[in-house]
Motif scaffolding. Structure first.
Motif, PDB file in Angstrom:
ATOM      1  N   LEU A 203       0.832  -1.210   0.000  1.00  0.00           N
ATOM      2  CA  LEU A 203       0.000   0.000   0.000  1.00  0.00           C
ATOM      3  C   LEU A 203       0.864   1.256   0.000  1.00  0.00           C
ATOM      4  CD1 LEU A 203      -2.894   1.077   0.165  1.00  0.00           C
ATOM      5  CD2 LEU A 203      -2.694   1.029   2.641  1.00  0.00           C
ATOM      6  N   ASN A 204       1.945   1.254   0.765  1.00  0.00           N
ATOM      7  CA  ASN A 204       2.849   2.405   0.763  1.00  0.00           C
ATOM      8  C   ASN A 204       3.506   2.588  -0.603  1.00  0.00           C
ATOM      9  OD1 ASN A 204       2.266   2.873   3.447  1.00  0.00           O
ATOM     10  ND2 ASN A 204       4.035   1.741   4.198  1.00  0.00           N
ATOM     11  N   HIS A 205       3.891   1.470  -1.216  1.00  0.00           N
ATOM     12  CA  HIS A 205       4.484   1.554  -2.552  1.00  0.00           C
ATOM     13  C   HIS A 205       3.479   2.103  -3.555  1.00  0.00           C
ATOM     14  CE1 HIS A 205       7.034   0.551  -5.955  1.00  0.00           C
ATOM     15  NE2 HIS A 205       6.021  -0.116  -6.499  1.00  0.00           N
ATOM     16  N   LEU A 206       2.216   1.659  -3.436  1.00  0.00           N
ATOM     17  CA  LEU A 206       1.176   2.154  -4.336  1.00  0.00           C
ATOM     18  C   LEU A 206       0.964   3.650  -4.149  1.00  0.00           C
ATOM     19  CD1 LEU A 206      -1.140   1.664  -6.342  1.00  0.00           C
ATOM     20  CD2 LEU A 206      -2.602   1.105  -4.396  1.00  0.00           C
ATOM     21  N   ALA A 207       0.921   4.112  -2.888  1.00  0.00           N
ATOM     22  CA  ALA A 207       0.742   5.538  -2.637  1.00  0.00           C
ATOM     23  C   ALA A 207       1.902   6.347  -3.216  1.00  0.00           C
ATOM     24  CB  ALA A 207       0.606   5.789  -1.137  1.00  0.00           C
ATOM     25  N   GLY A 208       3.120   5.849  -3.029  1.00  0.00           N
ATOM     26  CA  GLY A 208       4.265   6.540  -3.599  1.00  0.00           C
ATOM     27  C   GLY A 208       4.228   6.575  -5.112  1.00  0.00           C
ATOM     28  N   ARG A 209       3.796   5.463  -5.696  1.00  0.00           N
ATOM     29  CA  ARG A 209       3.713   5.414  -7.159  1.00  0.00           C
ATOM     30  C   ARG A 209       2.650   6.373  -7.685  1.00  0.00           C
ATOM     31  NH1 ARG A 209       6.470   5.285 -11.565  1.00  0.00           N
ATOM     32  NH2 ARG A 209       5.454   4.205 -13.298  1.00  0.00           N
ATOM     33  N   ILE A 210       1.530   6.484  -6.959  1.00  0.00           N
ATOM     34  CA  ILE A 210       0.486   7.426  -7.370  1.00  0.00           C
ATOM     35  C   ILE A 210       1.012   8.857  -7.318  1.00  0.00           C
ATOM     36  CG2 ILE A 210      -1.751   8.391  -6.702  1.00  0.00           C
ATOM     37  CD1 ILE A 210      -2.573   5.620  -5.795  1.00  0.00           C
ATOM     38  N   GLN A 211       1.759   9.163  -6.253  1.00  0.00           N
ATOM     39  CA  GLN A 211       2.354  10.504  -6.158  1.00  0.00           C
ATOM     40  C   GLN A 211       3.288  10.778  -7.336  1.00  0.00           C
ATOM     41  OE1 GLN A 211       3.948  10.562  -2.043  1.00  0.00           O
ATOM     42  NE2 GLN A 211       2.748  12.426  -1.790  1.00  0.00           N
ATOM     43  N   GLU A 212       4.108   9.782  -7.671  1.00  0.00           N
ATOM     44  CA  GLU A 212       5.047   9.971  -8.780  1.00  0.00           C
ATOM     45  C   GLU A 212       4.299  10.192 -10.098  1.00  0.00           C
ATOM     46  OE1 GLU A 212       7.508   6.568  -8.810  1.00  0.00           O
ATOM     47  OE2 GLU A 212       8.521   7.016  -6.910  1.00  0.00           O
ATOM     48  N   LEU A 213       3.239   9.386 -10.336  1.00  0.00           N
ATOM     49  CA  LEU A 213       2.490   9.525 -11.584  1.00  0.00           C
ATOM     50  C   LEU A 213       1.771  10.863 -11.663  1.00  0.00           C
ATOM     51  CD1 LEU A 213       0.976   5.925 -11.890  1.00  0.00           C
ATOM     52  CD2 LEU A 213       2.878   6.899 -13.178  1.00  0.00           C
ATOM     53  N   LEU A 214       1.179  11.295 -10.524  1.00  0.00           N
ATOM     54  CA  LEU A 214       0.506  12.588 -10.528  1.00  0.00           C
ATOM     55  C   LEU A 214       1.500  13.729 -10.746  1.00  0.00           C
ATOM     56  CD1 LEU A 214      -2.127  12.200  -7.668  1.00  0.00           C
ATOM     57  CD2 LEU A 214      -2.520  12.232 -10.128  1.00  0.00           C
ATOM     58  N   ALA A 215       2.658  13.606 -10.103  1.00  0.00           N
ATOM     59  CA  ALA A 215       3.668  14.653 -10.296  1.00  0.00           C
ATOM     60  C   ALA A 215       4.130  14.709 -11.752  1.00  0.00           C
ATOM     61  CB  ALA A 215       4.855  14.401  -9.367  1.00  0.00           C
ATOM     62  N   ALA A 216       4.333  13.529 -12.345  1.00  0.00           N
ATOM     63  CA  ALA A 216       4.740  13.502 -13.758  1.00  0.00           C
ATOM     64  C   ALA A 216       3.651  14.062 -14.655  1.00  0.00           C
ATOM     65  CB  ALA A 216       5.076  12.060 -14.164  1.00  0.00           C
ATOM     66  N   GLU A 217       2.375  13.742 -14.308  1.00  0.00           N
ATOM     67  CA  GLU A 217       1.277  14.259 -15.129  1.00  0.00           C
ATOM     68  C   GLU A 217       1.173  15.773 -15.021  1.00  0.00           C
ATOM     69  OE1 GLU A 217      -3.561  13.648 -15.650  1.00  0.00           O
ATOM     70  OE2 GLU A 217      -2.466  12.625 -14.054  1.00  0.00           O
ATOM     71  N   ARG A 218       1.351  16.287 -13.776  1.00  0.00           N
ATOM     72  CA  ARG A 218       1.312  17.747 -13.605  1.00  0.00           C
ATOM     73  C   ARG A 218       2.428  18.425 -14.397  1.00  0.00           C
ATOM     74  NH1 ARG A 218       0.519  16.453  -7.862  1.00  0.00           N
ATOM     75  NH2 ARG A 218      -1.663  16.762  -7.321  1.00  0.00           N
ATOM     76  N   GLU A 219       3.611  17.833 -14.335  1.00  0.00           N
ATOM     77  CA  GLU A 219       4.733  18.430 -15.058  1.00  0.00           C
ATOM     78  C   GLU A 219       4.506  18.415 -16.562  1.00  0.00           C
ATOM     79  OE1 GLU A 219       7.144  20.073 -13.774  1.00  0.00           O
ATOM     80  OE2 GLU A 219       6.498  19.669 -11.717  1.00  0.00           O
ATOM     81  N   GLN A 220       3.980  17.296 -17.073  1.00  0.00           N
ATOM     82  CA  GLN A 220       3.730  17.217 -18.514  1.00  0.00           C
ATOM     83  C   GLN A 220       2.673  18.222 -18.950  1.00  0.00           C
ATOM     84  OE1 GLN A 220       2.744  13.149 -19.337  1.00  0.00           O
ATOM     85  NE2 GLN A 220       4.812  12.391 -18.923  1.00  0.00           N
ATOM     86  N   LEU A 221       1.603  18.339 -18.121  1.00  0.00           N
ATOM     87  CA  LEU A 221       0.554  19.289 -18.468  1.00  0.00           C
ATOM     88  C   LEU A 221       1.059  20.723 -18.375  1.00  0.00           C
ATOM     89  CD1 LEU A 221      -2.389  19.670 -19.246  1.00  0.00           C
ATOM     90  CD2 LEU A 221      -2.994  19.605 -16.824  1.00  0.00           C
ATOM     91  N   ALA A 222       1.872  20.968 -17.348  1.00  0.00           N
ATOM     92  CA  ALA A 222       2.431  22.315 -17.231  1.00  0.00           C
ATOM     93  C   ALA A 222       3.354  22.630 -18.402  1.00  0.00           C
ATOM     94  CB  ALA A 222       3.183  22.444 -15.911  1.00  0.00           C
ATOM     95  N   ASP A 223       4.176  21.663 -18.799  1.00  0.00           N
ATOM     96  CA  ASP A 223       5.067  21.874 -19.945  1.00  0.00           C
ATOM     97  C   ASP A 223       4.262  22.117 -21.217  1.00  0.00           C
ATOM     98  OD1 ASP A 223       7.157  21.531 -18.235  1.00  0.00           O
ATOM     99  OD2 ASP A 223       7.548  19.441 -18.795  1.00  0.00           O
ATOM    100  N   LEU A 224       3.194  21.305 -21.396  1.00  0.00           N
ATOM    101  CA  LEU A 224       2.369  21.476 -22.592  1.00  0.00           C
ATOM    102  C   LEU A 224       1.701  22.845 -22.597  1.00  0.00           C
ATOM    103  CD1 LEU A 224       1.085  20.297 -25.143  1.00  0.00           C
ATOM    104  CD2 LEU A 224      -0.712  19.327 -23.685  1.00  0.00           C
ATOM    105  N   SER A 225       1.192  23.247 -21.422  1.00  0.00           N
ATOM    106  CA  SER A 225       0.551  24.556 -21.350  1.00  0.00           C
ATOM    107  C   SER A 225       1.556  25.678 -21.602  1.00  0.00           C
ATOM    108  CB  SER A 225      -0.102  24.735 -19.977  1.00  0.00           C
ATOM    109  OG  SER A 225      -1.052  23.709 -19.741  1.00  0.00           O
TER     110      SER A 225
END
Length: 415
Positions: A203-225
């Motif tokens: 569960l901790n690994h899953l939470a960390g992975r979700i954080q990483e994916l959300l952070a990557a998604e935010r960065e990609q969206l910010a870069d695209l914007s």
């Protein structure tokens, strides 16, 4: 789960105790009976040699000295010792010359025949039920108390064991609910059995992975914007170079609005765990401004744009950019999916209790209810326009006008 584990251990302990205590209780009763009969037999065997000697004086002294009542039936039918009648057991022992143990209503009777010169003497004693069960009740009480103590001890141990198992499960459940509520910093403490520790780690690994994916998604969206700013800057320069001042101002205004929307997207994607600010705006002013923008395109396409907007402010709990984006999405759908010349209307009224009601209708072909889902589109678009409008409304209704056109109604809460 904790109560079930406790009940399981209690039931198992009770069954084991019953399987152990019931035979032990029967054995104790049997031991008490054997002890009482053995004591009575010892008394009788003490008297038998004296009865065989024929010395009546010694016989009387011996019988009187015994700790239990003993009766001696002489061949001449006289009786020495405790008064008693000749019972069937005594008569049968005298007739068969055999020692007997007879069960009677009062207990167990021992009759031992002694063959002498003058005939058969019978020595008889009665072991009462009280003597046969002496000490049994106390022993059973001790066994019952011991069994109850063991059951209570088993319940205590079971409760501690169940608590040790269920506490990590409860903590895992709490952490999962916190993660479901977007609290991605929540972590579970590995505890309990090995399997639960593995689940906590997963569960901790899953939470960390979700954080990483959300952070990557935010960065990609910010870069695209951020990349959109370059063509927007070029578009603004082109608008400023137009010879028609009115046309240049209109395109520059649209470009500024698009720039603000891109900036808002960048800021939103950069935002982490800060609570969202409470946004408000004047719905009347925002709708009036956007309708004025779309009125130019309506005039170019030969559409009759009817508007019914209040003069007084209508404060709503929605940001101006979000409300403008919702109205642009709805009006854009009308212009994109109805033929030129199709009339449309925009109506804004006050909502009872505060807020506003926004209605957009057209006299076009309308659309099916299946197209009102996110991502669903029958006209080749992205299918997100209606969903953008739905996000700013507390009540979102789609219907049809009497002429068959589309009607969209939004209720927005007041500020």
């Amino acid at each position: 789960m904790r109560s079930r584990l406790t009940l399981l251990v209690a039931g198992t302990t009770l069954l084991v105790l019953l399987a152990f205590l019931v035979p032990l209780a029967v054995l104790l009763r049997q031991v008490a009976e054997d002890r009482a009969l053995s004591r009575a037999d010892d008394v009788v065997q003490t008297i038998v040699p004296v009865a065989g000697s024929g010395d009546l004086t010694a016989l009387r002294l011996t019988v009187t000295a015994q700790p239990v009542p003993v009766t001696v039936f002489l061949p001449d039918r006289s009786v020495i010792g405790a008064p008693s009648e000749r019972t069937p057991g005594v008569r049968l022992a005298a007739a068969t010359n055999r020692a007997l143990t007879v069960v009677t209503d009062d207990g167990q009777e021992l009759a031992v025949p002694v063959i002498g010169a003058g005939g058969t003497t019978v020595v008889r004693t009665l072991v009462t039920d009280a003597e046969l069960t002496r000490g049994v009740t106390r022993a059973w009480s001790i066994l019952g108390a011991l069994g109850l103590t063991l059951v209570l001890l088993g319940l205590l141990v079971a409760d501690r064991l169940a608590r040790a198992i269920t506490r990590p499960i409860t903590e895992l459940s709490e952490v999962s609910h916190r993660l479901a509520n977007a609290e991605l910093t929540a972590r579970a403490s590995p505890a309990g059995p090995r399997e639960l520790r593995e689940v906590a780690g997963a569960l901790n690994h899953l939470a960390g992975r979700i954080q990483e994916l959300l952070a990557a998604e935010r960065e990609q969206l910010a870069d695209l914007s951020h990349r959109l700013r370059t063509p927007l800057t070029a578009l603004r320069l082109e608008a400023e170079s137009l010879r028609d001042p009115e046309e240049s101002a209109r395109i520059a205004s649209a470009t500024d609005q698009l720039t603000r929307a891109v900036t808002a997207v960048i800021q939103q994607t950069r935002r982490r765990d800060a609570p969202p600010a409470v946004a408000t705006c004047d719905a009347a002013a925002v709708v009036r401004d956007r309708v004025a923008f779309w009125a130019v395109l309506a005039e170019d396409t030969g559409r009759d744009l009817r508007r019914n907007l209040p003069e007084a402010p209508l404060p709503v709990a929605v940001s101006a950019d979000d409300l403008a984006a919702a109205l642009d999405a709805l009006l854009g759908n009308v212009f994109a999916h109805t033929p030129d010349g199709t009339p449309l209307s925009v109506t804004l009224t006050g909502r009872p209790g505060g807020g506003a009601i926004l209605e957009i209708t057209d006299e076009g072909p309308g659309f099916a209810a299946s197209e009102a889902r996110r991502g669903a589109s029958g006209g080749g678009s992205t299918g997100l326009g209606l969903d953008i409008a739905r996000q700013v409304a507390t009540t979102f209704e789609i219907g049809a006008t009497q002429a068959g056109g589309a009607q969209v109604r939004l209720e927005i809460i007041g500020a």
